[in-house]
Design an enzyme around this catalytic site. Structure first.
Site, PDB file in Angstrom:
ATOM      1  N   CYS A 399     -17.938  54.626  19.645  1.00 10.67           N
ATOM      2  CA  CYS A 399     -18.677  55.097  20.773  1.00 10.67           C
ATOM      3  C   CYS A 399     -18.418  54.868  22.263  1.00 10.67           C
ATOM      4  CB  CYS A 399     -20.267  54.708  20.310  1.00 10.67           C
ATOM      5  SG  CYS A 399     -21.138  55.790  19.152  1.00 10.67           S
ATOM      6  N   ASN A 400     -17.205  54.646  22.436  1.00 15.14           N
ATOM      7  CA  ASN A 400     -16.620  54.481  23.881  1.00 15.14           C
ATOM      8  C   ASN A 400     -15.586  55.582  24.204  1.00 15.14           C
ATOM      9  OD1 ASN A 400     -15.813  53.305  26.085  1.00 15.14           O
ATOM     10  ND2 ASN A 400     -17.393  51.884  25.803  1.00 15.14           N
TER      11      ASN A 400
END
Ligand code: PLP
Length: 825
Positions: A399-400
């Protein structure tokens, strides 16, 4: 952090009754017993609170309702004080999670007249990146870009755009969730000042979800504090599942522009003829907390704050404890070298020598592993082993998106290419065009210990470090001893009618049909999850091994029984007709219903309508599921194709066979069979029509396991269709010769080899007991790993003889005891 059953948990609690909790100072660490104690203490305290007080739904005059409201208001202040935030300068809004806090801010800015421009740092979590969808203009800034705008005399990087919005929001994380990199709190004030200098309405949003978990977040100075700070309490305390948005009161007017209003946030609403409402004005949080508050979650925060403080000390203690651990892990990783001097870990987190103004790195390490020859280790393969060794780590994109792209040097076109290439189980190639597509991340918290860290370093050393004296498993030497062609035979034939369930052993003397898709009745059924449609696998539900189907031709049924302890209200067996009578199945969902998935691949299977049948499986496995059938001859999503292919170590010219190992990179020409395999149909097996194993290889493997002090495994764990034995013992000389077979004859039938079978930790499930252990996967990893893949057994398919009108050509069969002949290449 073991997955022990409840008896173990209770035993521990018993043992911990008089446990004196060590404080975190002076390098005294908590152990796992401490973690258990934390969870137990927190739950006990919360349970007492729940059972001694009555908490009603807020907003009524009853005593229980008033009790909830006053507790919630007290906790709100207590939480603000935990972050050293003065309640007259800040308000706390309870939200579901950090993401909900971000969305609330985004909602307000979207509604503000003229919209807003959005600047976000490269290290932002996906949940912050998504805010750009609401903005008029948006820009992703790296460290240098932020410094530039701090230093260039206050210039908004969007300033030169033609169409500018009236306000700007700048968002950044206090700590990256990808690699733990920290960013100065002072950016909030400095960016705001820059914006103000250029006449902008400039606001800052700090994502403290990762940072606050292990560090004191100090909002003591409201002048330099962020306007909006989002948090996840579950990351801090483990429980409750709750988030928070801390708003600097000076920035509160922004929320006047939020358009939506929910129950509880308004004083009055007019509907029918006029649309008018009055938002609550007494406090900011009242006007933003839509609907009923998560009352019990908020009340649980009280217990969490108490117990966390009591057991782990202050956040400063937690911070120095975790800083010590991450330093230790980092130093250990940096020191790891292969025998040839190459580094084992490519690090994406940096721990420089701490200086005074240095804010350091959070206790999070992101890295990838490399072989001694520089190849990247596949994340999927790494994860299989880490799971088996009970490490709780995360791999992938985390999620980055910005952080990953910059750490791995991935360009947008590469990210899109990788996306369209997709990842499927079975051929999970997560190293694409020589670059990893994600990272491995280790996070440490208050409960982590020095021994956890040391165990993890040892683990990497043991499995991913190539010592100089250690040569790779030799394949070619063993081949020098040629087998006597006539001395191999088929010991066992197994089919697995229901994917991932127990096997059915073909009786001696029964010829069994071989079809292009595999042995007849093999993997024609599966169990699908009622909610997701995914085919269940033994990996998640080991008890599937105890579900035993028998093919009963005399009555025309698949007779399925369960070998585990008897279950109440569940019959000992169910019968499913072998014939595919359409009445047995639910009507087809024709596009708008649920589809099934096998190994990530969408398929259309026929789901049985009988409740008796679904209940039988659902009760045994404790998961809502149904039986489905995937008969041969389907079309469209009713068919699948083989994915097996020759592995690199198997591709070698015949002249080079017994001399050198082939170290060609995988970019070498694909084997001819790849294009063919596109067309080769299979039913529900993972990769190929038929899987065979050679018992000499199993014996060699078992000798290796014994050397390591482990227990021998049986052939069943490999779930092969055909088990081949040699009638004269040969020791290791014949082991793994299947790597180099290209064609086999079994009885009167010919088979073509399609490549070695890639293994995962499912081979660790004992098929008799459904218990899991570490073997044989651990020893396979040590002895049978090629290009990062752990291989055992061989995929193959039947080669029909076209145009021959014999009985064997028309109805090809094999039988137990058939002679096996390896065709010369
Ligand atoms: C976990 C995390 C989030 C998302 O938090 P949720 O509570 O899942 O919404 C956002 N940012 C960072 C830095 C995180 O670590």
């Amino acid at each position: 952090m073991t997955d022990g059953g409840s008896w173990e948990y209770n035993d521990r609690i018993e043992a911990l009754r008089d446990y004196e909790f060590p404080m975190l100072k002076d390098n005294v660490y908590l152990d796992h017993a401490g973690t258990t104690l934390y969870a137990k203490s927190l739950m006990d305290k919360f349970a007492t609170d729940m059972t001694t007080n009555l908490f009603g739904n807020p907003h009524s005059a009853s005593a229980s309702s008033q009790a909830s409201m006053s507790r919630i208001e007290d906790i709100r202040v207590r939480v603000l004080q935990f972050f050293n935030a003065d309640p007259s300068e800040f308000d706390l809004v309870f939200v579901a999670n950090a993401t909900a806090g971000i969305k609330l801010v985004a909602d307000a800015f979207r509604g503000s007249p003229g919209g807003f421009d959005f600047l976000y740092h490269q290290a932002c979590h996906t949940s912050l990146v998504g805010v750009r969808q609401e903005a008029e203009n948006s820009l992703c800034l790296d460290d240098d870009a932020v410094r530039n705008c701090l230093e260039s005399g206050g210039k908004n990087p969007l300033q030169d755009l033609e169409r500018r919005a009236k306000s700007t929001l700048f968002a950044y994380p206090a700590q990256s969730n990808m690699n733990g990199q920290r960013f100065p709190l002072s950016w909030s004030e400095r960016m705001r000042k820059c914006g103000a200098a250029s006449g902008d309405r400039f606001f800052t949003l700090l994502d403290a979800a990762a940072f606050a978990a292990t560090s004191p977040l100090d909002l003591g100075n409201s002048e330099n504090a962020p306007d909006f700070t989002v948090l996840s309490f579950y990351k801090l305390f483990g429980f409750p599942d709750l988030g928070g948005l801390i708003v600097r009161r000076q920035a509160a007017p922004v929320f006047q522009h939020r358009r939506y209003f929910g129950g509880g946030t308004v004083d009055m609403v007019a509907c029918v003829k006029e649309h008018w409402h009055a938002t609550k004005t007494q406090s900011l949080h009242e006007s933003l907390e839509d609907g009923t508050l998560p009352i019990h979650n908020i009340i649980a925060l009280d217990s969490a704050l108490d117990v966390h403080q009591k057991l782990y000390g202050s956040m400063k203690d937690v911070s120095s404890h975790t800083a010590f651990l991450s330093r230790r892990l980092y130093d250990g990783f940096v020191a790891l070298q292969h025998g040839n001097g190459e580094a084992v870990c490519a690090m994406y987190s940096t721990f420089s020598e701490q200086t005074d103004d240095d804010i350091g790195n959070g206790p999070v390490l992101a890295f990838n592993l490399r072989s001694h020859l520089g190849a990247w280790v596949s994340l999927a393969e790494f994860e299989k082993l880490a799971v088996l060794k009970q490490f709780h780590i995360r791999t992938g994109g985390l999620c980055n998106p910005g952080g990953i792209a910059s750490a791995l040097g991935l360009e947008p076109w590469e990210i899109r290419r990788n996306f369209s290439a997709g990842f499927r189980c079975g051929n999970d190639n997560d190293v694409m065009s020589g670059k990893p597509t994600g990272v491995i991340r280790v996070s440490m918290g208050a409960m982590s210990t020095a021994s956890d860290v040391d165990k993890f370093i040892d683990f990497i050393y043991e499995f991913y470090c190539t010592r100089i004296t250690e040569s790779e498993p030799s394949l070619w030497g063993e081949l020098l001893v040629q087998q006597d062609p006539s001395d191999l035979y088929v010991e066992t034939i197994m089919v697995y009618p229901i994917k991932s369930c127990g096997g059915y052993r073909i009786p001696i003397g029964s010829p069994w049909e071989v079809r292009p898709e595999g042995l007849t009745w093999d993997r024609e059924w599966c169990l699908v999850h009622r909610g997701t449609g995914r085919a269940l696998s033994q990996k998640q539900y080991p008890r599937m091994a105890l579900i035993r189907p028998v093919i009963d031709f005399s009555t025309g049924h698949l007779r399925i029984s369960y070998r585990g302890p008897p279950l109440r209200d569940t019959p000992g067996q169910v019968l499913v007709p072998l014939s595919a009578n359409p009445d047995l199945f639910r009507p087809s969902t024709s596009g708008h219903g649920m589809t099934s998935r096998v190994c990530g691949e969408e398929i259309s299977a026929q789901v049985y309508r009988s409740d008796e049948v679904s209940n039988f499986f659902s009760r045994i496995l404790g998961v809502p599921c149904a039986l489905a059938r995937f008969p041969p001859g389907g079309l469209g999503k009713g068919m699948r194709h083989a994915k097996a292919h020759l592995q690199n170590h198997q591709k070698v010219s015949s002249s080079g066979r017994n001399t050198t190992r082939c170290h060609l990179p995988s970019a070498a020409t694909p084997p001819d069979s790849d294009s063919e395999s596109e067309q080769r149909r299979i039913l529900l097996s993972n990769e190929s029509p038929i899987l065979a194993i050679n018992l000499s290889s199993l014996e060699a493997l078992n000798r290796k396991i014994a050397q390591r002090g482990g227990k021998a495994v049986s052939a069943e764990v490999f779930r092969a269709n055909i088990v081949i034995r040699s009638s004269t013992p040969k020791g290791d000389s014949f082991a793994y010769s299947e790597d180099h077979w290209s064609r086999l004859r079994i009885g009167k039938q010919s088979f073509k080899m399609l490549g070695a079978c890639r293994r995962c930790h499912m081979v660790c499930i004992d098929q008799e007991t459904a218990n899991k252990s570490e073997e044989p996967f651990i020893t396979l990893t040590k002895t049978r790993r090629f290009d990062g893949k752990v291989l055992f057994g061989t995929h193959m398919c039947h080669v029909p003889v076209p145009g021959v009108e014999t009985k064997e050509a028309q109805f090809p069969t094999i039988a137990v005891g058939d002679e096996v002949v390896v065709d010369p290449v």
